[in-house]
Design an enzyme around this catalytic site. Sequence first.
Site, PDB file in Angstrom:
ATOM      1  N   ALA A  75     -14.738   8.522   2.245  1.00 40.92           N
ATOM      2  CA  ALA A  75     -13.556   8.793   3.075  1.00 40.92           C
ATOM      3  C   ALA A  75     -12.418   9.359   2.232  1.00 40.92           C
ATOM      4  CB  ALA A  75     -13.094   7.517   3.767  1.00 40.92           C
ATOM      5  N   TYR A 141      -4.938   7.053   8.378  1.00 38.59           N
ATOM      6  CA  TYR A 141      -6.015   6.597   7.486  1.00 38.59           C
ATOM      7  C   TYR A 141      -6.617   5.291   8.005  1.00 38.59           C
ATOM      8  CZ  TYR A 141      -8.203   4.212   3.564  1.00 38.59           C
ATOM      9  OH  TYR A 141      -9.078   3.499   2.770  1.00 38.59           O
ATOM     10  N   HIS A 189      -2.144   4.907  -7.330  1.00 36.62           N
ATOM     11  CA  HIS A 189      -2.338   3.475  -7.537  1.00 36.62           C
ATOM     12  C   HIS A 189      -1.427   2.946  -8.642  1.00 36.62           C
ATOM     13  CE1 HIS A 189      -6.619   3.446  -5.594  1.00 36.62           C
ATOM     14  NE2 HIS A 189      -5.660   3.767  -4.759  1.00 36.62           N
ATOM     15  N   PHE A 208       9.329   0.580  -5.473  1.00 42.28           N
ATOM     16  CA  PHE A 208       9.913   0.798  -4.152  1.00 42.28           C
ATOM     17  C   PHE A 208      10.328  -0.532  -3.522  1.00 42.28           C
ATOM     18  CE2 PHE A 208       7.151   4.439  -4.923  1.00 42.28           C
ATOM     19  CZ  PHE A 208       8.053   5.482  -4.704  1.00 42.28           C
TER      20      PHE A 208
END
Length: 329
Positions: A75, A141, A189, A208
Amino acid sequence: MNVLVVGGAGYIGSHCVRQLVEAGHRPVVLDSLVFGHRGAVSPEIPFYEGDLGDPAVVGPILEDEKIDLVMHFAAFAYVGESVTDPLKYYFNNVVATLRLLETMLEKKVMRFVFSSTCATFGIPERMPITEDVSQLPINPYGQTKLDIENALKAIAHAHGMSFAAFRYFNAAGAAEDANIGEAHDPETHLIPLAIDAATGRRPALKVFGNDYPTPDGTCLRDYVHVDDLSRAHIAVFDKLAEPGTGLFYNLGTGTPTSVLEVIQAVEKVSGMKVPHEYAPRRAGDPPALYADSTKAKTELNWEVKYPTIEPIVATAWAWHKTHAVGYDD
């Protein structure tokens, strides 16, 4: 068992190929090499370059290699890109996967292991996340993965295909011998980004949000070693003998780690400082995401070899030390 690993040249797929060999199975790899790396697969493994949604490619492989079971790791998995280019994700993650399943049915290959994701849960209603938590994805997703989970239930009921879907959390780390590891372009990542910031290959790491309701104000996530993930996928094989079996498992350590704790682990393992700066929260980032993997542990006798963040980071650091630019080294 002859196992077709679709996406077997990618990050998780390539580690699973190795684990299959160690477990006594015979892997065969199909990969488009859009995101995979030919160098991640041993030359001794049968390798086919092609698209999972092309029956002219998949059909002959299933027949010629006498495939018993298919594993799907192919995917597209960039959440942000799925928002800006949803058609790309629906065509690859849904349409191409359905064509793969259709070809399997035509060739009577009736066992399937699917790489799903915790993104199917969206912002979960409770922690830790068990398999029965409501699935309400908040991005394309996650939705595409849930669409295939639902299609698998229907296909199992209608045609007797047996399947297992693994919803895993933050895959991390690298092989113990540091010969294969994480090499994404672009890289999103946290652990490789922190390592690159420490070594100066990237600018300061952006954190963040530091005002979440967590112990240190940064997000909590469940990091699970890629080899631990692979072992779970193989442990389920014996559960798929009965036609129409449908199994779902969450895979994680169950121990959440904050962004700052990951940074500290990278600093301890590498002996280098990780320059970082705080940025505003990202939309849709839950304060915490971590798994309850009791079902996998009970039914599959699955145990994680890497239960804490520091040894996971140590394997990633060993890989990145010798593969600064991934497989191009």
